[in-house]
Design a protein around this motif. Structure first.
Motif, PDB file in Angstrom:
ATOM      1  N   ALA A 119      11.145  -3.038  -6.777  1.00 25.50           N
ATOM      2  CA  ALA A 119      11.146  -4.404  -6.226  1.00 25.50           C
ATOM      3  C   ALA A 119       9.784  -4.744  -5.626  1.00 25.50           C
ATOM      4  N   ILE A 120       9.327  -5.953  -5.913  1.00 27.05           N
ATOM      5  CA  ILE A 120       8.072  -6.450  -5.343  1.00 27.05           C
ATOM      6  C   ILE A 120       8.456  -7.233  -4.086  1.00 27.05           C
ATOM      7  N   ILE A 121       7.962  -6.811  -2.956  1.00 28.86           N
ATOM      8  CA  ILE A 121       8.295  -7.427  -1.686  1.00 28.86           C
ATOM      9  C   ILE A 121       7.105  -8.262  -1.230  1.00 28.86           C
ATOM     10  N   SER A 122       7.343  -9.577  -1.096  1.00 30.57           N
ATOM     11  CA  SER A 122       6.216 -10.426  -0.681  1.00 30.57           C
ATOM     12  C   SER A 122       6.681 -11.713  -0.013  1.00 30.57           C
ATOM     13  N   GLY A 123       7.313 -11.560   1.129  1.00 29.91           N
ATOM     14  CA  GLY A 123       7.624 -12.725   1.943  1.00 29.91           C
ATOM     15  C   GLY A 123       9.009 -13.315   1.810  1.00 29.91           C
ATOM     16  N   GLU A 124       9.869 -12.763   0.942  1.00 32.79           N
ATOM     17  CA  GLU A 124      11.218 -13.318   0.834  1.00 32.79           C
ATOM     18  C   GLU A 124      12.039 -12.969   2.074  1.00 32.79           C
ATOM     19  N   ASN A 125      13.112 -13.695   2.254  1.00 27.31           N
ATOM     20  CA  ASN A 125      14.024 -13.487   3.375  1.00 27.31           C
ATOM     21  C   ASN A 125      15.317 -12.892   2.836  1.00 27.31           C
ATOM     22  N   TYR A 126      15.872 -11.943   3.573  1.00 31.54           N
ATOM     23  CA  TYR A 126      17.104 -11.280   3.141  1.00 31.54           C
ATOM     24  C   TYR A 126      18.214 -11.522   4.152  1.00 31.54           C
ATOM     25  N   ILE A 127      19.385 -11.899   3.658  1.00 33.06           N
ATOM     26  CA  ILE A 127      20.609 -11.878   4.446  1.00 33.06           C
ATOM     27  C   ILE A 127      21.249 -10.542   4.095  1.00 33.06           C
TER      28      ILE A 127
END
Length: 179
Positions: A119-127
């Motif tokens: 997974a590329i992590i770059s600023g998304e928000n997670y619930i």
């Protein structure tokens, strides 16, 4: 399944992250997320209660509730959109959108957040929805503006990375936890 008893938790967003403090979920959004999660997990519990005896009858161990409900996060996302006017279907790889930002729902057994190593992590928000046993919700939190360094290092022989709470603490908004 008995009604889940949620208690509102204080947010843990640090003062240094004012952008996220301004965008914290409001009471209506929190309520919509709780309704979506509660509904999905109640359905899952009912399904699991029905299929477990069938597996037992044929001499097999029933798979975990999480395995049975691989699409549970998608059902929660759809329900959030139905209950909350500020969330929309996401664009491209995002599952949800709110104020032009990318959002995803992740369901993890026990605690924390685990993601695929690729997974590329770059600023998304997670619930993030944590559950225990077969279908008991234990915690819901938001990880705001996720960054790669919030997660454990990539390892050659592993396909999973874990959220390092100590690295992400200023970006976490705890929504609810069960009593």
């Amino acid at each position: 399944m008995s009604k889940l008893n949620f208690t509102k938790q204080p947010d843990l967003i640090s003062p240094a992250n004012q952008k996220h403090k301004a965008n914290l979920l409001n009471d209506e959004e929190i309520k919509a997320i709780i309704i979506a999660v509660e509904s999905a997990f109640m359905k899952l519990k009912n399904l699991y209660d029905k299929v477990t005896p069938i597996f037992d009858e044929y001499g097999f161990k029933a798979p975990s509730a999480g395995v049975i409900a691989r699409d549970l996060s998608e059902k929660i996302e759809t329900s959030i959109i139905q209950h909350c006017k500020t969330f929309n279907k996401g664009l491209k790889n995002a599952d949800l959108s709110r104020s032009g930002e990318r959002w995803e729902v992740k369901i993890c057994k026990k605690s924390g957040l685990a993601i695929n190593q690729s997974a590329i992590i770059s600023g998304e928000n997670y619930i993030v929805v944590n559950y225990k046993d077969t279908s008991t919700v234990s915690k819901i939190f938001v990880l705001w503006a996720a960054q790669d360094h919030f997660f454990s290092e990539r390892k050659r022989n592993a396909n999973i990375r874990y959220l390092l709470m100590s690295q992400a603490i200023g970006h976490i908004q705890e929504i609810y936890t069960t009593k």
